[in-house]
Design a protein around this motif. Sequence first.
Motif, PDB file in Angstrom:
ATOM      1  N   MET A   1       0.902  -1.246   0.062  1.00 47.85           N
ATOM      2  CA  MET A   1      -0.048  -0.110   0.078  1.00 47.85           C
ATOM      3  C   MET A   1       0.689   1.182   0.171  1.00 47.85           C
ATOM      4  N   LEU A   2       2.193   1.049   0.455  1.00 48.22           N
ATOM      5  CA  LEU A   2       2.990   2.266   0.513  1.00 48.22           C
ATOM      6  C   LEU A   2       3.742   2.376  -0.984  1.00 48.22           C
ATOM      7  N   ILE A   3       3.466   3.868  -1.066  1.00 47.11           N
ATOM      8  CA  ILE A   3       4.033   4.228  -2.458  1.00 47.11           C
ATOM      9  C   ILE A   3       5.194   4.984  -2.337  1.00 47.11           C
ATOM     10  N   LYS A   4       6.361   4.695  -3.138  1.00 46.76           N
ATOM     11  CA  LYS A   4       7.686   5.485  -2.888  1.00 46.76           C
ATOM     12  C   LYS A   4       7.578   6.939  -3.745  1.00 46.76           C
ATOM     13  N   GLN A   5       7.456   8.123  -3.094  1.00 45.46           N
ATOM     14  CA  GLN A   5       7.426   9.167  -3.851  1.00 45.46           C
ATOM     15  C   GLN A   5       8.919   9.910  -3.917  1.00 45.46           C
ATOM     16  N   LEU A   6       9.251  10.399  -4.881  1.00 42.94           N
ATOM     17  CA  LEU A   6      10.746  10.958  -5.080  1.00 42.94           C
ATOM     18  C   LEU A   6      10.398  12.498  -4.900  1.00 42.94           C
ATOM     19  N   SER A   7      11.061  12.936  -3.984  1.00 45.86           N
ATOM     20  CA  SER A   7      11.355  14.399  -3.734  1.00 45.86           C
ATOM     21  C   SER A   7      12.598  15.032  -3.981  1.00 45.86           C
ATOM     22  N   VAL A   8      12.418  15.982  -4.898  1.00 43.94           N
ATOM     23  CA  VAL A   8      13.764  16.752  -5.467  1.00 43.94           C
ATOM     24  C   VAL A   8      13.782  18.331  -4.996  1.00 43.94           C
ATOM     25  N   PHE A   9      14.923  18.722  -4.302  1.00 43.74           N
ATOM     26  CA  PHE A   9      15.179  19.942  -3.849  1.00 43.74           C
ATOM     27  C   PHE A   9      15.525  21.107  -5.146  1.00 43.74           C
ATOM     28  N   LEU A  10      14.813  21.747  -5.401  1.00 41.80           N
ATOM     29  CA  LEU A  10      15.120  22.851  -6.783  1.00 41.80           C
ATOM     30  C   LEU A  10      15.247  24.380  -6.189  1.00 41.80           C
TER      31      LEU A  10
ATOM     32  N   CYS B   1      -3.405   5.838   8.721  1.00 41.85           N
ATOM     33  CA  CYS B   1      -4.007   6.487   7.636  1.00 41.85           C
ATOM     34  C   CYS B   1      -4.609   5.517   6.584  1.00 41.85           C
ATOM     35  N   ILE B   2      -3.542   4.416   6.456  1.00 47.51           N
ATOM     36  CA  ILE B   2      -3.881   3.431   5.460  1.00 47.51           C
ATOM     37  C   ILE B   2      -4.919   2.466   6.217  1.00 47.51           C
ATOM     38  N   LYS B   3      -4.783   2.123   7.806  1.00 48.81           N
ATOM     39  CA  LYS B   3      -5.832   1.390   8.285  1.00 48.81           C
ATOM     40  C   LYS B   3      -7.150   2.081   8.106  1.00 48.81           C
ATOM     41  N   VAL B   4      -7.332   3.253   8.226  1.00 48.69           N
ATOM     42  CA  VAL B   4      -8.720   3.957   8.382  1.00 48.69           C
ATOM     43  C   VAL B   4      -9.392   3.960   7.035  1.00 48.69           C
ATOM     44  N   LEU B   5      -8.439   4.264   5.980  1.00 43.99           N
ATOM     45  CA  LEU B   5      -9.015   4.091   4.685  1.00 43.99           C
ATOM     46  C   LEU B   5      -9.351   2.775   4.060  1.00 43.99           C
ATOM     47  N   GLN B   6      -8.683   1.920   4.695  1.00 46.85           N
ATOM     48  CA  GLN B   6      -8.810   0.450   4.416  1.00 46.85           C
ATOM     49  C   GLN B   6     -10.492  -0.077   4.996  1.00 46.85           C
ATOM     50  N   GLU B   7     -10.331   0.453   6.335  1.00 44.46           N
ATOM     51  CA  GLU B   7     -11.643   0.082   7.001  1.00 44.46           C
ATOM     52  C   GLU B   7     -12.988   0.528   6.481  1.00 44.46           C
ATOM     53  N   HIS B   8     -12.960   1.725   5.768  1.00 37.25           N
ATOM     54  CA  HIS B   8     -13.833   2.471   5.166  1.00 37.25           C
ATOM     55  C   HIS B   8     -14.005   2.128   3.452  1.00 37.25           C
TER      56      HIS B   8
ATOM     57  N   SER C   1      19.549  17.263  -4.490  1.00 34.43           N
ATOM     58  CA  SER C   1      19.218  16.774  -3.263  1.00 34.43           C
ATOM     59  C   SER C   1      18.117  15.767  -3.546  1.00 34.43           C
ATOM     60  N   VAL C   2      17.763  14.645  -3.176  1.00 37.16           N
ATOM     61  CA  VAL C   2      16.814  13.838  -3.542  1.00 37.16           C
ATOM     62  C   VAL C   2      16.651  12.995  -2.221  1.00 37.16           C
ATOM     63  N   ASN C   3      15.169  12.472  -2.197  1.00 40.54           N
ATOM     64  CA  ASN C   3      15.006  11.644  -1.218  1.00 40.54           C
ATOM     65  C   ASN C   3      13.745  10.710  -1.458  1.00 40.54           C
ATOM     66  N   LEU C   4      13.550   9.677  -0.922  1.00 41.34           N
ATOM     67  CA  LEU C   4      12.264   8.988  -1.089  1.00 41.34           C
ATOM     68  C   LEU C   4      11.291   9.003  -0.086  1.00 41.34           C
ATOM     69  N   THR C   5      10.109   9.261  -0.110  1.00 46.49           N
ATOM     70  CA  THR C   5       9.134   9.568   1.064  1.00 46.49           C
ATOM     71  C   THR C   5       8.099   8.456   0.747  1.00 46.49           C
ATOM     72  N   GLU C   6       7.463   8.131   1.782  1.00 42.32           N
ATOM     73  CA  GLU C   6       6.509   6.957   1.529  1.00 42.32           C
ATOM     74  C   GLU C   6       5.053   7.621   1.607  1.00 42.32           C
ATOM     75  N   VAL C   7       4.285   7.495   0.502  1.00 48.10           N
ATOM     76  CA  VAL C   7       3.015   8.083   0.462  1.00 48.10           C
ATOM     77  C   VAL C   7       1.969   7.493   0.376  1.00 48.10           C
ATOM     78  N   VAL C   8       0.734   7.564   0.258  1.00 49.79           N
ATOM     79  CA  VAL C   8      -0.397   6.906   0.078  1.00 49.79           C
ATOM     80  C   VAL C   8      -1.004   7.314  -1.254  1.00 49.79           C
ATOM     81  N   CYS C   9      -1.417   6.472  -2.045  1.00 55.21           N
ATOM     82  CA  CYS C   9      -2.244   6.690  -3.359  1.00 55.21           C
ATOM     83  C   CYS C   9      -3.773   5.829  -3.267  1.00 55.21           C
TER      84      CYS C   9
END
Lengths: 141, 432
Positions: A1-10, A121-128, A65-73
């Motif tokens: 359920m976790l999505i890896k989002q790429l963040s880049v500093f500009l 967040c994932i738990k609540v969304l799945q419950e609903h 400067s980049v990092n990977l952050t976990e997000v939900v889609c």
Amino acid sequence: MLIKQLSVFLENKSGRLTEVSKILGDCGINMLAFSVADTSEFGILRLIVSDPERACKVLHDNDFSVNLTEVVCMNCPNEPGALAKALQILSDNQITIAYLYAFSTGDSANVVLKPDQLEECIKVLQEHKMELIEASTLYKI
Amino acid sequence: MIWNERIECATRDEMRIIQSERLSETVKRIYHSVPYYRKKMQDAGLTPNDIEDIDDLRKLPFTTKIDLRDNYPFGLFTVPMSEIVRLHASSGTTGKPTVVGYTRKDIQMWAEVVTRSLCMAGVHRNDIVQIAYGYGLFTGGLGLHYGTENLGASVIPISGGNTTKQIQLMEDFGSSVLCCTPSYALNIAEVIKEMKVDISKLKLRVGIFGAEPWSEAMRKEIESKLKIKAIDIYGLSEIVGPGVSCECEEQCGMHINEDHFLPEVIDPETLEPVAPGEIGELVFSTITKEGLPLLRYRTRDLTRLHYEECACGRTLVRMEKCKGRSDDMLIIRGVNVFPSQIETVLLNMSEVEPHYLIIIDREGTLDTMSLMVEVQEQFFSDEIRKLQELRIKITKQLESVLGISVNVKLVEPKTIERTAGKAKRVIDNRSI
């Protein structure tokens, strides 16, 4: 359920976004969705790409400067009131959102969410019975 | 008017006798009261008897800001704290400030040299003197204040800032003398224009400006905009503060009050005296100070000395406007800033790597300092809020250490040029 989002500093200077998209394009990495958060001096580019790990590495190698952050889609029906309903569930459960952005493919509307409490967040969304998109599915869109 | 004609117009031989006596006395006092100095002299194989006249000065070891830092705060004072009546402080090269202490007699001596300076500038007791240097730990405000009172002129102790009020008092009180940094003088001139104040209605006739380097071009600009004579005053807190030297109305170099502050010019590389009239680093020995006498203190200011008698009648040696520094100290709005102070702040913050670049600009008339800091991956966040918090944190810490505001800019990694040798940390865009 976790999505890896790429963040880049500009920094706010011309050509930086072009450069990021060119580097990713040259590596055959597809950009599925993105948003830019900006201040007067700098911005953060947030991206969902077809291969986040590799994208992170190539950008890093190109001195970003980049990092990977976990997000939900979350997949919402593409109809009026659908997003409101989903957000109501979150606020009823005291889940706050740092940022979100949306993209649509065909009939489906997808919302990328960065909640402060990811697991909760994932738990609540799945419950609903809200539909969350799997990473493996998303990266292939 | 010449305030102290006997001293200010003494022959070179007379001055030499005064200086030699005072030097040898000071050396004795320091040797017997400060262990740190005693050890330094012993290491150089010296006893106080080796210093009989000013030609022996060369035998003595130098003193630097590092010595003051190592003995922070009061380690080099030669009198007990019960004798110290005033403390001032200026920037050190790292987090700790440089502290100076004055006895009652030191304060009187300081007032005397500032009074002489005011007279050199053509100020007299009927003048109304607006002191727009900062009052506080900085020596500018109180230094000029005591000298002006000693002269008998009227002081307006307004301190720096609040420009519209400065101008209002100039109009209402009829200030005839303005003391501040040269960049602030230009700032005042601009605001006068903006406020549509008729400059011919002001009584201003002399400005005494110092605490930062300024060019002849800037002098012309100030003189034409404010319709005054602009006089350069020099000083550093370690030696006494303003009044170490000052220009006379001839405006051909600053007369050093050399019966109190014995000057030398050395080559900053070899540390040997330069040939007479050559440019080098200015070194002072204080020969009357009680609280914190310093021997051969390296000012890092580059200049040259002229010993010929001046058209004003004074024989006091003259130093030229400083040509630069032999270290990396920056003077921004009258405040001394060392790049190493900034580096210390950044190194103390775990989030930041010390890749930085200082950019100094002059916007209108005021100096501004920007600091570019690279956003490294380990503290890069996907949330704007966190980056802005970081930016504010850096800004606040710098402000508390430096005492001036800094515009912090977060930049991408590798934006700041890497050099093989000494990193270029400062870009100074001011034309001064």
